[in-house]
Design a protein around this motif. Structure first.
Motif, short mmCIF file in Angstrom:
data_model
loop_
_atom_site.label_atom_id
_atom_site.label_comp_id
_atom_site.label_asym_id
_atom_site.label_seq_id
_atom_site.Cartn_x
_atom_site.Cartn_y
_atom_site.Cartn_z
N THR A 274 0.80 -1.28 -0.07
CA THR A 274 0.06 -0.02 0.09
C THR A 274 0.65 1.09 0.02
N ILE A 275 2.08 1.32 0.59
CA ILE A 275 3.11 2.36 0.65
C ILE A 275 3.43 2.44 -0.72
N TRP A 276 3.81 1.44 -1.44
CA TRP A 276 4.59 1.57 -2.74
C TRP A 276 3.35 1.92 -4.02
N LEU A 277 2.19 1.36 -3.61
CA LEU A 277 1.01 1.81 -4.59
C LEU A 277 0.93 3.51 -4.74
N GLY A 278 0.95 4.11 -3.37
CA GLY A 278 0.81 5.39 -3.20
C GLY A 278 2.20 6.23 -3.84
N ILE A 279 3.29 5.61 -3.72
CA ILE A 279 4.56 6.38 -4.29
C ILE A 279 4.40 6.19 -5.74
N LEU A 280 4.13 4.95 -6.22
CA LEU A 280 4.09 4.85 -7.83
C LEU A 280 3.12 6.01 -8.25
N ALA A 281 2.01 5.87 -7.94
CA ALA A 281 0.94 6.83 -8.40
C ALA A 281 1.54 8.32 -8.32
N LEU A 282 2.35 8.57 -7.33
CA LEU A 282 2.66 10.20 -7.25
C LEU A 282 3.93 10.25 -8.16
N LEU A 283 4.83 9.29 -8.20
CA LEU A 283 6.21 9.34 -9.40
C LEU A 283 5.28 9.33 -10.88
N ASP A 284 4.30 8.75 -11.19
CA ASP A 284 3.71 8.65 -12.35
C ASP A 284 3.08 9.95 -12.56
N GLU A 285 2.64 10.84 -11.49
CA GLU A 285 2.06 12.09 -11.69
C GLU A 285 3.21 13.15 -11.94
N LEU A 314 9.55 -0.55 -12.69
CA LEU A 314 10.62 -0.69 -13.62
C LEU A 314 10.47 -0.05 -14.79
N ALA A 315 9.42 -0.34 -15.62
CA ALA A 315 9.18 0.16 -16.87
C ALA A 315 9.35 1.84 -17.08
N ARG A 316 8.52 2.43 -16.05
CA ARG A 316 8.44 3.75 -16.19
C ARG A 316 9.45 4.55 -15.67
N HIS A 317 10.05 4.09 -14.58
CA HIS A 317 10.90 4.67 -13.63
C HIS A 317 12.15 4.12 -13.49
N GLY A 318 12.49 3.10 -13.94
CA GLY A 318 13.57 2.33 -14.02
C GLY A 318 14.05 1.77 -12.41
N LEU A 319 13.13 1.59 -11.66
CA LEU A 319 13.30 1.29 -10.42
C LEU A 319 13.29 -0.24 -10.06
N VAL A 320 13.94 -0.96 -9.42
CA VAL A 320 14.04 -2.36 -9.32
C VAL A 320 13.25 -2.57 -7.94
#
Length: 542
Positions: A274-285, A314-320
């Motif tokens: 749940t923490i990473w879902l929020g982080i990914l959504a903000l990074l996408d924004e 990985l695909a959008r931000h290069g983070l493993v």
């Protein structure tokens, strides 16, 4: 032929504390405070203050085996308790501040906590269960958000007059060091008592390259709370290797965490999906707002992470993103989803493997069993309950409760329904209490959730069972849409149809503002089941 005799050297946390001072004295410990300023200390400070803490607790009457409870956020003083309390021979007991006060009262009483160390900002929570915890004789207050004035013993004032050196005793490596309780979603919470030996062995394996791979050049952000399953062992692994530690305090929202990662040049971070879902959504924004080029690994555990999350980073931000699995009862690391050398995988199979819960780390044995308690084949298809054993896996609960969770031949029944493939990669298909049985057939809620969360409009999804007059149970889906996005029930069902048998498809899709969670951030499906259990019997879909 017998090997020569070896030195009797106890495996205790004290070694990590002494090593920190001897070899890594200048390594930094960074804490984000409630007011968002940062405090900085060193491992030399950690040793000095842990020594002062041991003196202060001894003066208060704390003896070997006594439980010292903490009700604290992630910060440097909590780390002092992680090291200083076990090294003096007492037991540090982390209280989960996200539990209901009645649960906290039960846990503190059941553990017979003698001393409680509490953040000043969490005093209102403590007062709600203080009457239940009559065993607590002393309350020590950390002034995390202001001065301590008459609410208990001031942590800093208590430590100030004490000597900088404590003659830490030589301990039995099988002595208790830490006590953690399960979240108690069914029945009362149960305690897991970790020995020094189990923590040291867990730490050594965690630091291996094929596990978490810590080294002294790392900057480790423990997003996972220090009150949850020993913070997955991250504090001990970091101290053992001399890695720099970053502690987020109470600020666990995506923006605060991203600011902290970028500012401190974090190389490793770990937390629940749940923490990473929020982080990914903000990074996408805001893809250009934060520089995360220093990040070498992000570990996700606590519950199954959707492949779309792993692929998105990985695909959008290069983070493993590396998936891991464990439980309070496993200290907690059990498996990790590294891609082993020699696997011949195409892109789809590689993502599927990364999204698995991985294979067992050294000294953890895994098997899954059917309804007859017989081991199942590792064919990637047979579903059964996961059982594990190992030197840091619990063999009983504190107070000898929950005996039915442990087999006579030494395995712990995890309650996770899984498959294991021929390469040993384990995939959770459900929790035993969450699996949906429709017309005698099992339906994996986790598989449906992952597929729903691969839809571009879906932020979160939880699939759960509702009663059905014909089939016994049928799946329902609770869905949270991304801000500004739209999707209909028919569209989401059509998204699922190519991937699953028709009888797997949810009978109803419920659009909700938020999905209820447990204290550790997992979806609380029991609440959804209670709320919507009779939806299909009252209003059968057409």
């Amino acid at each position: 032929m017998l090997a020569g005799r070896m030195m009797d050297y106890p495996l205790t946390i004290t070694h990590f504390l002494e090593r920190a001072r001897t070899y890594h004295a200048r390594s930094a410990i960074v804490t984000q405070n409630p007011d968002r300023t940062s405090s900085r200390a060193t491992y030399a400070d950690l040793h000095r203050r842990a020594s002062k803490l041991a003196h202060a607790l001894t003066r208060l009457g704390v003896r070997a085996g006594d439980r010292v409870a903490t009700l604290c956020w992630n910060h440097a003083r909590h780390l002092e308790l992680y090291l200083g309390v076990p090294a003096m021979g007492a037991v540090v007991h982390t209280l989960n501040l996200r539990l209901h006060p009645s649960d906290l009262g039960y846990i503190a009483s059941h553990a017979e906590d003698r001393v409680l160390v509490v953040d000043r900002s969490l005093l209102p929570l403590y007062r709600k269960f203080a009457a239940q915890a009559r065993c607590v004789q002393r309350v020590i207050v950390i002034g995390d958000d202001g001065p301590v004035e008459g609410d208990g013993l001031d942590y800093e004032a208590l430590l100030a007059p004490e000597p900088d050196h404590f003659d830490f005793p030589r301990l039995d490596e099988r002595a208790a060091a830490m006590l953690c309780y399960t979240s108690g979603t069914t029945g009362n919470p149960k305690g897991v008592l970790y020995s020094h030996r189990s923590i040291v062995l867990h730490t050594l394996v965690s630091c291996m390259h094929d596990a978490l791979g810590f080294r002294d050049s790392d900057v480790v952000l423990s997003v996972v709370p220090m009150f949850h399953a020993m913070a997955w062992g991250l504090p001990y692994s970091a101290v053992a290797t001399g890695a720099r530690i970053v502690l987020p305090g109470p600020h666990l929202d995506p923006a605060s965490l991203l600011d902290l990662m970028a500012r401190e040049r974090v190389t490793f971070a770990a937390g629940v999906p749940t923490i990473w879902l929020g982080i990914l959504a903000l990074l996408d924004e805001h893809p250009k707002r934060w520089d995360l080029s220093s990040m070498r690994a992000m570990v996700i555990g606590g519950s199954a992470a959707p492949p779309a999350l792993i692929d998105g980073f990985l695909a959008r931000h290069g983070l493993v993103v590396t998936h891991a699995w464990g439980m309070t009862e496993t200290n907690p690391l059990g498996t990790i989803a590294h891609l082993r050398h020699g696997l011949d995988l195409d892109a789809a199979a590689e993502l599927d493997t990364r999204a698995s819960q991985g294979y067992a780390v050294p000294f953890i044995d895994q098997r899954h069993v059917g309804a007859d308690d017989q081991p199942l084949p590792w064919d990637g298809r047979s579903m059964g309950e996961l059982e594990v054993r190992g030197p840091w896996v619990a063999s009983s609960y504190f107070g000898d409760e929950g005996e039915d969770r442990f087999t006579k031949d030494g395995w712990f029944k995890t309650g996770d329904v899984v498959t294991i493939d021929g390469d040993g990669y384990m995939r959770i298909t459900d929790r035993a209490k969450d699996v949906i049985k429709s017309g005698g057939e099992w339906i994996s809620s986790v598989a449906l959730e992952n597929a729903l969360m691969s839809h571009p409009a879906v932020l979160e999804a939880a699939v759960f069972a509702a009663r059905h007059p014909v089939w016994g149970e049928r799946p329902l889906a609770a869905v949270v849409l991304r801000p500004g996005q739209a999707a209909s029930k028919d569209e989401l069902r059509a998204h699922l149809e190519p991937r699953f048998a028709r009888f797997w498809l949810p009978d109803e899709v419920l659009f909700v503002e938020r999905i209820p969670r447990t204290s550790t951030g997992k979806f609380l499906k029991s609440q959804l089941r209670d709320e919507y259990a009779d939806l299909l019997t009252k209003q059968p879909p057409g």
